[in-house]
Each structure stands twice: as structure tokens, then as C-alpha cells.
Write a protein that holds these residues in place. Structure first.
Motif, short mmCIF file in Angstrom:
data_model
loop_
_atom_site.label_atom_id
_atom_site.label_comp_id
_atom_site.label_asym_id
_atom_site.label_seq_id
_atom_site.Cartn_x
_atom_site.Cartn_y
_atom_site.Cartn_z
N ASP A 145 0.81 -1.22 0.00
CA ASP A 145 0.00 0.00 0.00
C ASP A 145 0.85 1.28 0.00
O ASP A 145 0.31 2.38 0.06
CB ASP A 145 -0.98 0.00 1.18
CG ASP A 145 -0.28 -0.01 2.54
OD1 ASP A 145 0.98 0.06 2.60
OD2 ASP A 145 -1.00 -0.10 3.55
N LYS A 147 2.54 2.63 2.26
CA LYS A 147 2.42 3.43 3.48
C LYS A 147 3.55 3.18 4.48
O LYS A 147 3.74 3.98 5.39
CB LYS A 147 1.07 3.18 4.16
CG LYS A 147 -0.08 3.72 3.34
CD LYS A 147 -1.38 3.55 4.05
CE LYS A 147 -2.50 4.13 3.19
NZ LYS A 147 -3.79 4.02 3.82
N SER A 163 9.35 8.44 4.65
CA SER A 163 8.15 8.38 3.80
C SER A 163 8.48 7.90 2.39
O SER A 163 9.53 8.23 1.83
CB SER A 163 7.53 9.76 3.73
OG SER A 163 6.57 9.83 2.71
#
Length: 180
Positions: A145, A147, A163
Motif C-alpha cells: 500500500d 504506506k 516516507s
């Protein structure tokens, strides 16, 4: 007498704690491994000369990262498209600097890395301008995903708080200001 026994227990507890910490920090393989929340990578921004990011799409070289004025970027697409050169933006500078100090959110087994972070983002090499002992080489992965991210550095596998957007910026660093 009572004080001597207490002192012996304190020394014994200290030795046991030190031995346990040493075992957790220096595994039987002899290689240094990070503990959760401990830095995996810590490089002074002022000492970084070059950062190279490579993946299946692009090969990006950032030079003169030790200045706050920005740095020179060379982008070579893997598919044969024309290369680009540009200067960094403030946003890219801030993103790249997150790669100079990375702490482990949690350590991972090889199986957890393969299962939880199946997508390879790319490889980052950081060259320190003082030591020149060879680059710090890290391979980054992400969850399906996008994330969560993880890194492989030596035999240390860890989920980290960098990130995925950092790597997206690295993949196309000349889009904000255009070529030089």
C-alpha cells in the motif's frame, strides 16, 4: 555486612545488564545491529558529498550535499530517455536529509522483510566527503500500500519512518525547477 551484600548484588546486576545488552547489540554473526529506536544510519549533513539513488527506472546522482545552497543533480533514466541536470529545490533538500539519520521503528526478520515489504524502492549510496571509506549502501523497500518503508543495511533489516514520498521526489528531482 549487609551493605557489602547489597553492593555485590548491584555489581552483579550491572554485569548481567551489560552482558545482555552486548549480546543484543553484537549478534553471534559478529556484525553490529541496531536496536529498535536506535539510529541505523547517522551521517552529518555537512559531511555528505554525494548521494546516489538507483532503481529500475532511474539513476540519480546528487552532488555537493554539504551546502545549504542546494546541490547539483544528474538524472539518467534507465530506459534510454535523455539525461537531465538541475539544481535542487528546498523541498528536495529537506527530503534528502531524512536519509542522513534513520532510526529503526522495529527490527525485521528476513521473512518479515520479504512478506511485509515486498516492493523494492531502490538503492541509496551515501558518500561521506571526509572518510571516503566507501559508500554507505542501503536498499529500501515498501509495503504493497506504499504506506510503510523498510531498509536493508548490512544485515540490519528495519521498518523505518522515512516516507515513500521521499523516494518519489528522488525519482524525479528536476520536475520542480526544470533542467539547468
Amino acid at each position: 555486612m549487609k551493605h557489602a551484600i547489597t553492593r555485590s548484588w548491584q555489581i552483579g546486576l550491572l554485569v548481567l545488564t551489560a552482558a545482555t545488552g552486548a549480546y543484543l547489540y553484537f549478534r553471534p554473526s559478529g556484525e553490529l545491529r541496531a536496536l529498535p529506536k536506535e539510529p541505523v544510519i547517522a551521517v552529518l549533513p555537512a559531511e555528505v558529498e554525494t548521494l546516489i539513488f538507483k532503481n529500475s527506472v532511474v539513476d540519480v546522482t546528487l552532488r555537493s550535499l554539504h551546502t545549504d545552497e542546494g546541490f547539483d543533480i544528474a538524472v539518467r533514466p534507465i530506459d534510454g530517455q535523455p539525461s537531465q541536470e538541475c539544481r535542487s529545490s528546498k523541498n528536495l533538500i529537506n527530503s534528502v536529509r531524512t536519509l542522513f539519520s534513520i532510526s529503526a521503528h522495529r527490527l525485521l526478520t528476513p521473512e518479515q522483510l520479504a512478506t511485509d515489504f515486498p516492493l523494492q524502492i531502490g538503492k541509496v549510496d551515501i558518500v561521506d566527503r571526509l572518510t571516503r571509506e566507501g559508500p554507505i549502501s542501503m536498499v529500501f523497500y515498501t509495503s504493497r500500500d506504499l504506506k510503510r518503508t523498510a531498509l536493508l543495511y548490512g544485515d540490519t533489516r528495519a521498518e523505518i519512518d522515512v516516507s515513500y514520498a521521499t523516494f518519489e521526489r528522488l525519482q524525479s528531482p528536476c520536475t520542480e525547477h526544470g533542467p539547468v
